[in-house]
Design a protein around this motif. Sequence first.
Motif, PDB file in Angstrom:
ATOM      1  N   ARG A 208     -30.706   5.224 -30.740  1.00  0.00           N
ATOM      2  CA  ARG A 208     -29.390   5.497 -31.162  1.00  0.00           C
ATOM      3  C   ARG A 208     -28.202   4.969 -29.952  1.00  0.00           C
ATOM      4  O   ARG A 208     -28.277   4.707 -28.862  1.00  0.00           O
ATOM      5  N   TRP A 209     -27.329   4.286 -30.645  1.00  0.00           N
ATOM      6  CA  TRP A 209     -26.011   3.659 -30.069  1.00  0.00           C
ATOM      7  C   TRP A 209     -24.768   3.969 -30.760  1.00  0.00           C
ATOM      8  O   TRP A 209     -24.628   3.831 -31.975  1.00  0.00           O
ATOM      9  N   GLY A 210     -23.809   4.906 -30.052  1.00  0.00           N
ATOM     10  CA  GLY A 210     -22.661   5.098 -30.475  1.00  0.00           C
ATOM     11  C   GLY A 210     -22.730   6.165 -31.576  1.00  0.00           C
ATOM     12  O   GLY A 210     -21.841   6.141 -32.469  1.00  0.00           O
ATOM     13  N   GLY A 211     -23.897   6.863 -31.589  1.00  0.00           N
ATOM     14  CA  GLY A 211     -23.983   8.012 -32.573  1.00  0.00           C
ATOM     15  C   GLY A 211     -24.951   7.544 -33.816  1.00  0.00           C
ATOM     16  O   GLY A 211     -25.052   8.254 -34.847  1.00  0.00           O
ATOM     17  N   GLU A 212     -25.264   6.246 -33.856  1.00  0.00           N
ATOM     18  CA  GLU A 212     -25.886   5.747 -34.912  1.00  0.00           C
ATOM     19  C   GLU A 212     -27.281   5.038 -34.673  1.00  0.00           C
ATOM     20  O   GLU A 212     -27.129   4.658 -33.445  1.00  0.00           O
ATOM     21  N   ARG A 213     -28.063   4.886 -35.531  1.00  0.00           N
ATOM     22  CA  ARG A 213     -29.314   4.293 -35.424  1.00  0.00           C
ATOM     23  C   ARG A 213     -29.298   2.963 -35.262  1.00  0.00           C
ATOM     24  O   ARG A 213     -28.446   2.185 -35.834  1.00  0.00           O
ATOM     25  N   ALA A 214     -30.209   2.367 -34.401  1.00  0.00           N
ATOM     26  CA  ALA A 214     -29.715   1.075 -33.938  1.00  0.00           C
ATOM     27  C   ALA A 214     -31.300   0.295 -33.688  1.00  0.00           C
ATOM     28  O   ALA A 214     -32.116   1.191 -33.118  1.00  0.00           O
ATOM     29  N   LEU A 215     -31.429  -0.728 -33.657  1.00  0.00           N
ATOM     30  CA  LEU A 215     -32.744  -1.615 -33.439  1.00  0.00           C
ATOM     31  C   LEU A 215     -32.364  -2.209 -31.897  1.00  0.00           C
ATOM     32  O   LEU A 215     -31.498  -3.008 -31.860  1.00  0.00           O
ATOM     33  N   PHE A 216     -33.326  -1.853 -31.051  1.00  0.00           N
ATOM     34  CA  PHE A 216     -33.012  -2.403 -29.641  1.00  0.00           C
ATOM     35  C   PHE A 216     -33.947  -3.323 -29.422  1.00  0.00           C
ATOM     36  O   PHE A 216     -35.237  -3.055 -29.566  1.00  0.00           O
ATOM     37  N   MET A 217     -33.767  -4.597 -28.861  1.00  0.00           N
ATOM     38  CA  MET A 217     -34.805  -5.409 -28.345  1.00  0.00           C
ATOM     39  C   MET A 217     -35.453  -5.074 -27.213  1.00  0.00           C
ATOM     40  O   MET A 217     -34.853  -4.211 -26.331  1.00  0.00           O
ATOM     41  N   GLY A 218     -36.676  -5.322 -27.317  1.00  0.00           N
ATOM     42  CA  GLY A 218     -37.464  -4.782 -25.875  1.00  0.00           C
ATOM     43  C   GLY A 218     -37.169  -5.515 -24.643  1.00  0.00           C
ATOM     44  O   GLY A 218     -36.768  -6.475 -24.690  1.00  0.00           O
ATOM     45  N   LEU A 219     -37.388  -4.627 -23.584  1.00  0.00           N
ATOM     46  CA  LEU A 219     -37.041  -5.302 -22.284  1.00  0.00           C
ATOM     47  C   LEU A 219     -38.126  -6.390 -21.789  1.00  0.00           C
ATOM     48  O   LEU A 219     -37.808  -7.118 -21.009  1.00  0.00           O
ATOM     49  N   ASP A 220     -39.242  -6.465 -22.683  1.00  0.00           N
ATOM     50  CA  ASP A 220     -40.291  -7.305 -22.376  1.00  0.00           C
ATOM     51  C   ASP A 220     -39.754  -8.795 -22.674  1.00  0.00           C
ATOM     52  O   ASP A 220     -40.184  -9.781 -22.358  1.00  0.00           O
ATOM     53  N   GLN A 221     -38.559  -8.848 -23.611  1.00  0.00           N
ATOM     54  CA  GLN A 221     -38.091 -10.013 -23.980  1.00  0.00           C
ATOM     55  C   GLN A 221     -36.958 -10.517 -23.004  1.00  0.00           C
ATOM     56  O   GLN A 221     -36.586 -11.768 -23.181  1.00  0.00           O
ATOM     57  N   VAL A 222     -36.564 -10.025 -21.764  1.00  0.00           N
ATOM     58  CA  VAL A 222     -35.831 -10.428 -21.002  1.00  0.00           C
ATOM     59  C   VAL A 222     -36.483 -11.601 -20.179  1.00  0.00           C
ATOM     60  O   VAL A 222     -37.515 -11.265 -19.451  1.00  0.00           O
TER      61      VAL A 222
END
Length: 436
Positions: A208-222
């Motif tokens: 969730r981001w700003g009260g809405e659902r979102a796709l978060f890229m994974g930390l393993d891609q940094v």
Amino acid sequence: MRATLKEISARTVDDLMAALALYRPGPLTGGLKDAFVRRHLGLEPVQHLHPALAPLLGDTYGVILYQEQVLRIAHELAGLSLADADLLRRAMSHFDPGRQMQTLKENFIAGAERKSGVPPGTAERVWELMAAFAGYGFPKAHAASYAQVAWRAAWCKAHFPAEFMAAVLANWGGYYSQRIYLTEARRMGLAIRPPHVNHARREFSVGRWGGERALFMGLDQVRDLTQRTQESILRQRPFASLDDFLSRADPRPHEAENLVRAGALEGLGENIPTLLRGLKGGERKQLALFEAAEPATDDWPLGEKVAAQEEILGTGVIAHPLELVADKLAEAGALTTAGAAGQLGRRVRVAGMRQTWRRARTVRGDLIYFMTLEDLEGTLDVVIFGDVYRTHRAAFSGPGPYVVEGTLELDTTQGEPVIRAERVWPVGHSPQVANK
């Protein structure tokens, strides 16, 4: 494949299975696909070369679709042993023109007359139909397995779009690059976020981001983010500030910088420049009694953020490349792929990114190139003949974005519109410059 599914009005797993088998060189080049579609839709009656084929080809409207049908015809119609039937299938699959194939053909024609009363002329036509198909035939077991996967994937995508796309992206995509799947997620209305130290998991996930659902890229891609630091972030979070993150997660300096530049610490400071300044010690030491705070700095523009994400994450997350050049697309008079699709017979300009690329040779031996162009609304196929490619070779050196100008035609074999390219140039350049 999309055109095939539309043609047969696919509604069931069995329809998907048939479409998978139809979309092969054998049925496509032999004209069997068109016959199957017409019969499937009830536009023409089912016809068999001989009544003895009805129980063998009844469920596919008299059309050979699967390798197993070749085996059954050879065994049940012509009386060949199962071993010889499989030998026939393998010989046909390898286009074996040798003596063995001739012997099998003679045995087949004689056996079909002896066991099923099929006249030699008709048996030879059946043989030719089998031979045209078998070299590219699809086993029914494979078609059934792929159809099940496709059916379940489509169901998941329709009912759980965020979770489905997160799973696909966590697997680093598939046939296409990860950027293509990110664009598809945007078209589906899903919010895409870079990895965030307070929300992201090791791989792509839904949060969730700003009260809405979102796709978060994974930390393993940094880039350069070690497993130790990832585990520390996941174990210690949530973090309230940059100083809190640095003291408890204890990342290495270049790891912290990459996380800040990628947008992974958004909300833990005023903006990216402020966070980067804080990494140099400004936020980790107490201000002297009369020391003045440094003046606020404007945040990075969107283009700079996307460029940093492409460098650190491998792809821009917060914006599509075309969004960064929207004003230039308007100046070029470029249509969207969806808008261009209704302009059959007209000269159009379309802008987009290259999705797929392949080349082939015409019957005269000339090179011809096929490209799929994608934008925020969909995709469109582009045909580039050799002379056009040679003239605009430089424009094709990267993935885009660029403008394609040409005539929109209908590809009768696929039932889909395509652009016959005449000119190509990078977005932001003029056609005149691009042609020099």
